[in-house]
Design a protein around this motif. Structure first.
Motif, PDB file in Angstrom:
ATOM      1  N   LEU A  94       0.839  -1.199   0.000  1.00  0.00           N
ATOM      2  CA  LEU A  94       0.000   0.000   0.000  1.00  0.00           C
ATOM      3  C   LEU A  94       0.870   1.244   0.000  1.00  0.00           C
ATOM      4  CD1 LEU A  94      -2.444  -1.080   2.841  1.00  0.00           C
ATOM      5  CD2 LEU A  94      -2.817  -1.288   0.393  1.00  0.00           C
ATOM      6  N   ILE A  95       0.363   2.299  -0.609  1.00  0.00           N
ATOM      7  CA  ILE A  95       0.997   3.613  -0.538  1.00  0.00           C
ATOM      8  C   ILE A  95      -0.087   4.619  -0.184  1.00  0.00           C
ATOM      9  CG2 ILE A  95       2.018   5.486  -1.896  1.00  0.00           C
ATOM     10  CD1 ILE A  95       3.639   3.444  -3.404  1.00  0.00           C
ATOM     11  N   LEU A  96       0.226   5.511   0.740  1.00  0.00           N
ATOM     12  CA  LEU A  96      -0.686   6.584   1.121  1.00  0.00           C
ATOM     13  C   LEU A  96       0.049   7.911   0.962  1.00  0.00           C
ATOM     14  CD1 LEU A  96      -3.399   7.527   2.421  1.00  0.00           C
ATOM     15  CD2 LEU A  96      -2.205   7.403   4.608  1.00  0.00           C
ATOM     16  N   VAL A  97      -0.602   8.838   0.300  1.00  0.00           N
ATOM     17  CA  VAL A  97      -0.061  10.186   0.117  1.00  0.00           C
ATOM     18  C   VAL A  97      -1.051  11.152   0.755  1.00  0.00           C
ATOM     19  CG1 VAL A  97       0.610  11.915  -1.588  1.00  0.00           C
ATOM     20  CG2 VAL A  97       1.009   9.483  -2.062  1.00  0.00           C
ATOM     21  N   SER A  98      -0.561  12.104   1.551  1.00  0.00           N
ATOM     22  CA  SER A  98      -1.475  13.069   2.154  1.00  0.00           C
ATOM     23  C   SER A  98      -0.834  14.444   2.267  1.00  0.00           C
ATOM     24  CB  SER A  98      -1.947  12.596   3.530  1.00  0.00           C
ATOM     25  OG  SER A  98      -0.897  12.645   4.459  1.00  0.00           O
ATOM     26  N   LEU A  99      -1.706  15.435   2.307  1.00  0.00           N
ATOM     27  CA  LEU A  99      -1.314  16.829   2.515  1.00  0.00           C
ATOM     28  C   LEU A  99      -2.173  17.389   3.636  1.00  0.00           C
ATOM     29  CD1 LEU A  99      -1.328  18.118  -1.171  1.00  0.00           C
ATOM     30  CD2 LEU A  99       0.679  17.536   0.167  1.00  0.00           C
TER      31      LEU A  99
ATOM     32  N   GLY B 296       7.065   8.935   5.693  1.00  0.00           N
ATOM     33  CA  GLY B 296       7.914  10.111   5.645  1.00  0.00           C
ATOM     34  C   GLY B 296       7.061  11.361   5.695  1.00  0.00           C
ATOM     35  N   PHE B 297       7.580  12.383   6.377  1.00  0.00           N
ATOM     36  CA  PHE B 297       6.895  13.664   6.514  1.00  0.00           C
ATOM     37  C   PHE B 297       7.851  14.761   6.085  1.00  0.00           C
ATOM     38  CE2 PHE B 297       5.101  10.856   9.698  1.00  0.00           C
ATOM     39  CZ  PHE B 297       3.740  11.068   9.575  1.00  0.00           C
TER      40      PHE B 297
ATOM     41  N   PRO C 176       3.319  26.213   4.628  1.00  0.00           N
ATOM     42  CA  PRO C 176       2.177  25.977   5.510  1.00  0.00           C
ATOM     43  C   PRO C 176       1.651  24.538   5.470  1.00  0.00           C
ATOM     44  CG  PRO C 176       1.403  26.961   3.494  1.00  0.00           C
ATOM     45  CD  PRO C 176       2.910  26.891   3.385  1.00  0.00           C
ATOM     46  N   THR C 177       2.389  23.644   4.829  1.00  0.00           N
ATOM     47  CA  THR C 177       1.857  22.304   4.570  1.00  0.00           C
ATOM     48  C   THR C 177       2.776  21.202   5.071  1.00  0.00           C
ATOM     49  OG1 THR C 177       0.719  23.168   2.637  1.00  0.00           O
ATOM     50  CG2 THR C 177       0.993  20.793   2.733  1.00  0.00           C
ATOM     51  N   LEU C 178       2.154  20.163   5.596  1.00  0.00           N
ATOM     52  CA  LEU C 178       2.848  18.945   5.975  1.00  0.00           C
ATOM     53  C   LEU C 178       2.502  17.898   4.923  1.00  0.00           C
ATOM     54  CD1 LEU C 178       4.617  17.671   8.167  1.00  0.00           C
ATOM     55  CD2 LEU C 178       2.547  17.066   9.384  1.00  0.00           C
ATOM     56  N   VAL C 179       3.508  17.473   4.164  1.00  0.00           N
ATOM     57  CA  VAL C 179       3.343  16.480   3.107  1.00  0.00           C
ATOM     58  C   VAL C 179       3.787  15.139   3.679  1.00  0.00           C
ATOM     59  CG1 VAL C 179       4.042  15.794   0.777  1.00  0.00           C
ATOM     60  CG2 VAL C 179       3.846  18.226   1.347  1.00  0.00           C
TER      61      VAL C 179
END
Length: 154
Positions: free
Chosen positions: A46-51, A113-114, A119-122
């Motif tokens: 699985l891969i999860l990408v978030s902003l 990873g973060f 203003p954003t946490l990727v």
């Protein structure tokens, strides 16, 4: 996405669960995420990408700093009744600041990873029972930061 991954159409709504239940200093104004999967059964990956975009770079930095500080001492936790262990993981310098964490739970490993970008946490993460690759996390995190930065300057 790397070759072979397809969009996961299942409900991937984020929870408010934090590492060792630390209290976030600010709430993100915008939160988006998307998950992808490859393979099936025990070999599924699985891969999860978030902003998470905050009201200001200062709020995002404070939120990143709180998470980083928590992960310096937080090693064990419980999530949905399962024991979870955390370990900080090396990542290349990405964005303004970055960190990685290895998450082990009931026979599976997740690597996340973060990166702090204004203003954003990727965030990008991968998980699997048989395999989880930190190079995939670092590569995807770098690409997501580049894409976010390009879109933010348009």
């Amino acid at each position: 996405m790397p070759t072979g991954y397809s969009e996961d159409e299942s409900d991937n709504s984020e929870t408010d669960k934090t590492f060792c239940n630390y209290r976030q200093p600010y709430t993100a104004k915008i939160r988006v995420s998307k998950s992808y999967q490859k393979g099936g059964g025990l070999s599924a990956q699985l891969i999860l990408v978030s902003l998470r975009q905050y009201a200001s770079p200062e709020q995002a930095k404070a939120s990143f700093d709180k998470m980083a500080k928590t992960l310096e001492t937080c090693r064990k936790d419980t999530s949905d009744g399962q024991k979870v262990t955390y370990a900080l993981m090396n990542l290349p310098e990405i964005g303004d600041r970055s960190l990685g964490v290895r998450i082990a739970l009931q026979g599976a490993t997740a690597l996340q990873g973060f990166a702090l970008v204004g203003p954003t946490l990727v965030s990008t993460g991968t998980a699997g029972v048989v395999s989880a690759d930190a190079d995939v996390v670092a590569d995807l995190l770098g690409k997501q930061v580049d894409r976010y930065s390009a879109a933010a300057t348009e």
